[in-house]
Design a protein around this motif. Structure first.
Motif, PDB file in Angstrom:
ATOM      1  N   ASN A  82     -87.910 -36.628  -3.741  1.00  0.00           N
ATOM      2  CA  ASN A  82     -87.332 -37.143  -4.987  1.00  0.00           C
ATOM      3  C   ASN A  82     -86.464 -38.374  -4.731  1.00  0.00           C
ATOM      4  OD1 ASN A  82     -88.542 -35.033  -6.346  1.00  0.00           O
ATOM      5  ND2 ASN A  82     -86.672 -33.850  -6.619  1.00  0.00           N
ATOM      6  N   ALA A  83     -85.644 -38.298  -3.693  1.00  0.00           N
ATOM      7  CA  ALA A  83     -84.759 -39.426  -3.385  1.00  0.00           C
ATOM      8  C   ALA A  83     -85.558 -40.653  -2.969  1.00  0.00           C
ATOM      9  CB  ALA A  83     -83.771 -39.035  -2.281  1.00  0.00           C
ATOM     10  N   TYR A  84     -86.561 -40.453  -2.133  1.00  0.00           N
ATOM     11  CA  TYR A  84     -87.355 -41.572  -1.621  1.00  0.00           C
ATOM     12  C   TYR A  84     -88.113 -42.269  -2.756  1.00  0.00           C
ATOM     13  CZ  TYR A  84     -90.852 -44.060   1.219  1.00  0.00           C
ATOM     14  OH  TYR A  84     -91.651 -45.016   1.779  1.00  0.00           O
ATOM     15  N   VAL A  85     -88.728 -41.493  -3.608  1.00  0.00           N
ATOM     16  CA  VAL A  85     -89.499 -42.073  -4.711  1.00  0.00           C
ATOM     17  C   VAL A  85     -88.571 -42.755  -5.712  1.00  0.00           C
ATOM     18  CG1 VAL A  85     -91.070 -41.548  -6.619  1.00  0.00           C
ATOM     19  CG2 VAL A  85     -91.366 -40.411  -4.413  1.00  0.00           C
ATOM     20  N   GLY A  86     -87.437 -42.136  -6.016  1.00  0.00           N
ATOM     21  CA  GLY A  86     -86.481 -42.747  -6.932  1.00  0.00           C
ATOM     22  C   GLY A  86     -85.966 -44.081  -6.413  1.00  0.00           C
ATOM     23  N   GLU A  87     -85.640 -44.138  -5.131  1.00  0.00           N
ATOM     24  CA  GLU A  87     -85.228 -45.409  -4.509  1.00  0.00           C
ATOM     25  C   GLU A  87     -86.316 -46.463  -4.659  1.00  0.00           C
ATOM     26  OE1 GLU A  87     -82.754 -43.798  -0.581  1.00  0.00           O
ATOM     27  OE2 GLU A  87     -84.777 -44.617  -0.401  1.00  0.00           O
ATOM     28  N   SER A  88     -87.534 -46.061  -4.336  1.00  0.00           N
ATOM     29  CA  SER A  88     -88.655 -47.003  -4.323  1.00  0.00           C
ATOM     30  C   SER A  88     -88.830 -47.651  -5.692  1.00  0.00           C
ATOM     31  CB  SER A  88     -89.946 -46.282  -3.921  1.00  0.00           C
ATOM     32  OG  SER A  88     -89.804 -45.633  -2.665  1.00  0.00           O
ATOM     33  N   ALA A  89     -88.820 -46.846  -6.734  1.00  0.00           N
ATOM     34  CA  ALA A  89     -89.065 -47.352  -8.076  1.00  0.00           C
ATOM     35  C   ALA A  89     -87.869 -48.134  -8.618  1.00  0.00           C
ATOM     36  CB  ALA A  89     -89.411 -46.194  -9.016  1.00  0.00           C
ATOM     37  N   THR A  90     -86.661 -47.674  -8.334  1.00  0.00           N
ATOM     38  CA  THR A  90     -85.464 -48.321  -8.876  1.00  0.00           C
ATOM     39  C   THR A  90     -85.279 -49.719  -8.300  1.00  0.00           C
ATOM     40  OG1 THR A  90     -84.391 -46.178  -9.213  1.00  0.00           O
ATOM     41  CG2 THR A  90     -82.965 -48.127  -9.173  1.00  0.00           C
ATOM     42  N   TYR A  91     -85.401 -49.853  -6.987  1.00  0.00           N
ATOM     43  CA  TYR A  91     -85.219 -51.170  -6.368  1.00  0.00           C
ATOM     44  C   TYR A  91     -86.390 -52.101  -6.688  1.00  0.00           C
ATOM     45  CZ  TYR A  91     -80.949 -49.820  -4.029  1.00  0.00           C
ATOM     46  OH  TYR A  91     -79.652 -49.438  -3.774  1.00  0.00           O
ATOM     47  N   ARG A  92     -87.568 -51.540  -6.854  1.00  0.00           N
ATOM     48  CA  ARG A  92     -88.722 -52.355  -7.291  1.00  0.00           C
ATOM     49  C   ARG A  92     -88.429 -52.983  -8.656  1.00  0.00           C
ATOM     50  NH1 ARG A  92     -94.620 -49.790  -9.085  1.00  0.00           N
ATOM     51  NH2 ARG A  92     -95.618 -51.761  -9.720  1.00  0.00           N
ATOM     52  N   ALA A  93     -87.995 -52.174  -9.605  1.00  0.00           N
ATOM     53  CA  ALA A  93     -87.721 -52.673 -10.957  1.00  0.00           C
ATOM     54  C   ALA A  93     -86.538 -53.631 -10.971  1.00  0.00           C
ATOM     55  CB  ALA A  93     -87.483 -51.508 -11.906  1.00  0.00           C
ATOM     56  N   ALA A  94     -85.508 -53.325 -10.178  1.00  0.00           N
ATOM     57  CA  ALA A  94     -84.326 -54.192 -10.137  1.00  0.00           C
ATOM     58  C   ALA A  94     -84.702 -55.597  -9.693  1.00  0.00           C
ATOM     59  CB  ALA A  94     -83.279 -53.600  -9.195  1.00  0.00           C
ATOM     60  N   LYS A  95     -85.571 -55.682  -8.691  1.00  0.00           N
ATOM     61  CA  LYS A  95     -85.990 -56.998  -8.213  1.00  0.00           C
ATOM     62  C   LYS A  95     -86.880 -57.706  -9.225  1.00  0.00           C
ATOM     63  CE  LYS A  95     -86.234 -60.281  -5.146  1.00  0.00           C
ATOM     64  NZ  LYS A  95     -85.058 -61.130  -4.874  1.00  0.00           N
ATOM     65  N   VAL A 102     -85.511 -40.251 -12.682  1.00  0.00           N
ATOM     66  CA  VAL A 102     -84.458 -40.033 -11.684  1.00  0.00           C
ATOM     67  C   VAL A 102     -83.396 -39.073 -12.204  1.00  0.00           C
ATOM     68  CG1 VAL A 102     -82.882 -41.153 -10.077  1.00  0.00           C
ATOM     69  CG2 VAL A 102     -84.937 -42.352 -10.808  1.00  0.00           C
ATOM     70  N   SER A 103     -83.121 -39.080 -13.496  1.00  0.00           N
ATOM     71  CA  SER A 103     -82.143 -38.115 -14.021  1.00  0.00           C
ATOM     72  C   SER A 103     -82.667 -36.689 -13.899  1.00  0.00           C
ATOM     73  CB  SER A 103     -81.809 -38.433 -15.484  1.00  0.00           C
ATOM     74  OG  SER A 103     -82.897 -38.192 -16.348  1.00  0.00           O
ATOM     75  N   GLU A 104     -83.965 -36.507 -14.035  1.00  0.00           N
ATOM     76  CA  GLU A 104     -84.529 -35.167 -13.877  1.00  0.00           C
ATOM     77  C   GLU A 104     -84.624 -34.774 -12.410  1.00  0.00           C
ATOM     78  OE1 GLU A 104     -88.074 -34.966 -16.280  1.00  0.00           O
ATOM     79  OE2 GLU A 104     -86.900 -35.150 -18.138  1.00  0.00           O
ATOM     80  N   ARG A 117     -79.832 -47.915 -18.526  1.00  0.00           N
ATOM     81  CA  ARG A 117     -80.824 -46.942 -18.073  1.00  0.00           C
ATOM     82  C   ARG A 117     -81.187 -47.132 -16.605  1.00  0.00           C
ATOM     83  NH1 ARG A 117     -83.514 -47.690 -23.943  1.00  0.00           N
ATOM     84  NH2 ARG A 117     -82.430 -45.925 -24.904  1.00  0.00           N
ATOM     85  N   ILE A 118     -81.399 -48.372 -16.186  1.00  0.00           N
ATOM     86  CA  ILE A 118     -81.737 -48.571 -14.770  1.00  0.00           C
ATOM     87  C   ILE A 118     -80.506 -48.331 -13.905  1.00  0.00           C
ATOM     88  CG2 ILE A 118     -81.377 -51.091 -14.857  1.00  0.00           C
ATOM     89  CD1 ILE A 118     -83.608 -51.333 -12.775  1.00  0.00           C
ATOM     90  N   LYS A 119     -79.316 -48.657 -14.415  1.00  0.00           N
ATOM     91  CA  LYS A 119     -78.100 -48.390 -13.645  1.00  0.00           C
ATOM     92  C   LYS A 119     -77.832 -46.896 -13.548  1.00  0.00           C
ATOM     93  CE  LYS A 119     -75.725 -52.798 -14.384  1.00  0.00           C
ATOM     94  NZ  LYS A 119     -74.503 -53.453 -14.915  1.00  0.00           N
ATOM     95  N   LEU A 120     -78.162 -46.153 -14.601  1.00  0.00           N
ATOM     96  CA  LEU A 120     -77.998 -44.705 -14.520  1.00  0.00           C
ATOM     97  C   LEU A 120     -78.932 -44.117 -13.471  1.00  0.00           C
ATOM     98  CD1 LEU A 120     -77.363 -42.156 -17.253  1.00  0.00           C
ATOM     99  CD2 LEU A 120     -79.276 -41.750 -15.725  1.00  0.00           C
ATOM    100  N   ALA A 121     -80.168 -44.626 -13.443  1.00  0.00           N
ATOM    101  CA  ALA A 121     -81.106 -44.170 -12.404  1.00  0.00           C
ATOM    102  C   ALA A 121     -80.529 -44.442 -11.022  1.00  0.00           C
ATOM    103  CB  ALA A 121     -82.455 -44.864 -12.574  1.00  0.00           C
ATOM    104  N   ALA A 122     -80.008 -45.649 -10.828  1.00  0.00           N
ATOM    105  CA  ALA A 122     -79.404 -45.992  -9.540  1.00  0.00           C
ATOM    106  C   ALA A 122     -78.236 -45.063  -9.229  1.00  0.00           C
ATOM    107  CB  ALA A 122     -78.931 -47.445  -9.555  1.00  0.00           C
ATOM    108  N   GLY A 123     -77.444 -44.749 -10.256  1.00  0.00           N
ATOM    109  CA  GLY A 123     -76.282 -43.888 -10.060  1.00  0.00           C
ATOM    110  C   GLY A 123     -76.639 -42.464  -9.682  1.00  0.00           C
ATOM    111  N   CYS A 124     -77.900 -42.073  -9.898  1.00  0.00           N
ATOM    112  CA  CYS A 124     -78.347 -40.727  -9.510  1.00  0.00           C
ATOM    113  C   CYS A 124     -78.915 -40.679  -8.095  1.00  0.00           C
ATOM    114  CB  CYS A 124     -79.415 -40.231 -10.488  1.00  0.00           C
ATOM    115  SG  CYS A 124     -78.813 -39.915 -12.157  1.00  0.00           S
ATOM    116  N   LEU A 125     -79.120 -41.832  -7.470  1.00  0.00           N
ATOM    117  CA  LEU A 125     -79.778 -41.860  -6.164  1.00  0.00           C
ATOM    118  C   LEU A 125     -78.892 -41.322  -5.049  1.00  0.00           C
ATOM    119  CD1 LEU A 125     -81.626 -45.306  -6.347  1.00  0.00           C
ATOM    120  CD2 LEU A 125     -82.611 -43.022  -6.624  1.00  0.00           C
ATOM    121  N   ASP A 126     -77.686 -41.898  -4.920  1.00  0.00           N
ATOM    122  CA  ASP A 126     -76.842 -41.430  -3.824  1.00  0.00           C
ATOM    123  C   ASP A 126     -76.354 -40.006  -4.062  1.00  0.00           C
ATOM    124  OD1 ASP A 126     -75.809 -42.252  -1.246  1.00  0.00           O
ATOM    125  OD2 ASP A 126     -73.814 -41.988  -2.117  1.00  0.00           O
TER     126      ASP A 126
END
Length: 617
Positions: free
Chosen positions: A332-345, A383-385, A284-293
């Protein structure tokens, strides 16, 4: 370029705040005010990670984005060839421990590679995710030492490719209801697997299947590692005709008394459902990351077109209606990045803490990801939405050309649609966020009762008419996020009190509560990232980021008001309902409303000037 690990990257996660005794746990963001210095942002990537990021971007530009038409032409062989090239670069081995010929990189680096390698085409993204995640990871985390030594190096190098056989015609979201059978042979040397699996990514070119089957009348399914040998009772259906991800090989797989040595059972008997669920958490977190770029690339194409497309003697980028779309894509991109990298760390930190405490790598990673399963589901949904909205607006910016298959917008829109279904539908994940949070509270991992009780007492008290001091940058926004958390505690707390364990039967209420939770986490992540960067780079350098965080929060507040009101009027009555509606109004009141149009203009003008998204650099 072949990527190699170093001690600096492996131990980068051991930053000063990692060893704090009170490090945040999964779900605790709701009841704790997190300082901005305690979160990780894309700007915190170290030099080695930046080099890796640039290498992955170069690969995606050269091999994938430049050939998007080949992926749309259902060139499955080309997808396989690109996967082999990724293997040669070491990109399939990032998360694999060095012991099994991988790079042994941390969780942030793994997520970052998923981010930048996935944006160019949904077909390759699916093949990459299926292989590295659900094709390789279950063996790495659950396999015996002999299984890992035998299979993982081949999967890490791209010599072999993996696939994951869970879904069946009658078992989708209810994964544990599969009918595929595993029957032990009379001599006890092997199992005979018989059944049908569907929607199997990489089926057309994989060498190895992770297969889930039921032994006798076991309550839970069991995992098996099966080598792809057509002479062993394995056959494939035709390539599926799909809305998108055209060059992702997706086929049915049939097993007819396929022999599997008993030593190829993955983990213990009956442990398959647990393997499947933990694989989904990581996925799930990898899918979110995969939607960022993907968002960044769609935005880049859209703004480039808007800058060049002349109508009424001016670039359409100058029109306010187009600026609103471009601004929303960037937000959308900025917020998705912010949350995804926060959770990853956060996950990487938890893994490091467990390893330092003596856990094996397997145990540490499994528990580290499981700890933040709530955040993983939040990210998957949000992020998928966002990528779906971004792709849809990208088509709209292109107008008639966006509907044409001659431009990448059409394929981007179709490819984006699957992300809301992958890794558990968004409806399932929404309900999971609230359900998992309640379970954590019952186990004492997250104190919801105390804060919820305090919110109830606040509702009964006299509101303060004191005007807060919001002179510090992002202070009003942080105060609003704090109050949005109170809205969730008010709504969810009252619902739990009213329905108890039966709450899970009230799915529409769960969906409302989940949306409040999601918007709160996403908004807080963007605000904390922005505050942290204002402190180190200065407010002038972060003007657009401030605007994006403020505008997202403004939108989040509207969603929270709508969803909270829907829930309150649906389960509360009389004085309780009136009190909660008054509380909702109090908790979501702005002292200073942002100028929405001015913020959009500011964001869009910056994107237009750069002619692309630049905030991840």
């Amino acid at each position: 370029m072949v990527l190699t690990p170093s001690l600096s990257s492996i131990f980068y996660s051991l930053s000063s705040y990692i060893m704090e005794k009170d490090i945040i746990r999964g779900g605790q963001f709701l009841v704790k005010d997190v300082p901005c210095d305690a979160i990780f942002t894309p700007e915190d990537l170290n030099e080695e990670q930046k080099m890796m990021r640039d290498s992955v971007k170069e690969f995606a530009d050269r091999e994938l984005w430049a050939n998007w038409e080949r992926f749309e032409a259902k060139d499955y062989a080309f997808t396989e060839a690109c996967m082999k090239k990724a293997g040669e670069m070491g990109l399939l081995a990032v998360a694999v421990p060095e012991k099994y010929e991988g790079l042994g990189m941390g969780f942030v680096s793994t997520v970052m590679v998923c981010d930048y390698i996935s944006g160019a085409t949904g077909s390759f993204s699916t093949a990459f995710g299926a292989h590295t995640g659900i094709g390789t990871m279950p063996i790495t985390l659950y396999g015996t030492e002999e299984q890992k030594q035998k299979y993982v190096p081949k999967l890490a190098s791209g010599e072999w490719f993996g696939a994951y056989c869970l879904t069946e015609p009658g078992a989708g979201s209810d994964a544990n209801s599969g009918k595929t059978k595993a029957v032990l042979s009379e001599d006890g040397s092997h199992y005979l697997i018989s059944g049908q699996k569907m929607w199997i990514s990489n089926a057309g070119f994989c060498n190895l299947f992770i297969v889930f089957a039921r032994i006798e009348d076991d309550k839970n399914i069991t995992g098996f590692i099966i080598e792809n040998d057509p002479s062993n009772g394995i056959s494939l259906g035709d390539e599926e005709k799909k809305l998108g991800i055209h060059s992702s090989s997706t086929r049915q797989v049939f097993f007819n008394e396929t022999k599997v040595p008993v030593e190829n059972m993955l983990s213990e008997r009956g442990n398959g459902f647990k393997i499947a669920m933990n694989a989904l958490n990581v996925g799930r977190i990898k899918l979110a990351a995969g939607c960022l770029d993907a968002q960044r690339r769609v935005l880049g194409e859209a703004v480039n077109y808007a800058n060049e497309r002349i109508q009424f003697k001016t670039p359409i980028m100058n029109f306010g209606a187009i600026k609103a779309k471009i601004a929303q894509m960037a937000i959308n991109a900025y917020v998705g990045e912010s949350a995804t990298y926060r959770a990853a760390k956060d996950i990487e930190n938890r893994i490091a803490i467990r390893e330092a405490a003596g856990n094996s790598h397997q145990e540490a990673e499994l528990k580290g990801v499981e700890e933040f399963a709530i955040e993983c589901s939040i990210l998957k949904v949000a992020v998928s939405e966002d990528i779906q909205q971004t792709a849809d607006e990208g088509v709209q910016v292109f107008g008639g050309m966006g509907f044409s298959a001659d431009t990448p917008m059409e394929s981007a829109w179709r490819d984006a649609r699957i992300s809301r279904i992958y890794e558990g539908t968004n409806e399932i994940n929404r309900m999971l966020t609230v359900g998992m949070l309640v379970k954590k509270a019952m186990k004492g991992h997250v104190d919801l009762l105390g804060p919820a009780t305090a919110v109830g007492e606040e509702l009964m008290g006299i509101p303060s008419f004191e005007v807060p001091d919001f002179s510090a940058c992002m202070s009003e926004e942080k105060d609003m996020v704090h109050r949005l958390k109170k809205v969730f505690l008010m709504v969810a707390g009252s619902a739990v009190q009213k329905f108890g364990p039966a709450l899970e039967e009230h799915q529409q209420l769960l969906l409302c509560a989940s949306d409040i939770l999601i918007e709160t986490y996403m908004a807080e992540s963007a605000i904390l990232r922005t505050e942290k960067n204002v402190k180190r780079f200065g407010e002038d350098a972060q003007k657009t980021q401030i605007a994006m965080a403020q505008l997202y929060l403004y939108q989040a507040v509207d969603i929270v008001i709508s969803k909270a009101k829907e829930a309150i009027v649906s389960f509360a009555e009389g004085d309780e309902q009136r009190m909660m509606l008054m509380g909702l109004k109090r908790f979501t009141k702005y002292t200073n409303h942002p100028n929405v149009v001015a913020l959009r203009e500011q964001i869009a003008d910056k994107i237009a000037a750069d002619n692309r998204y630049t905030f991840d650099a």
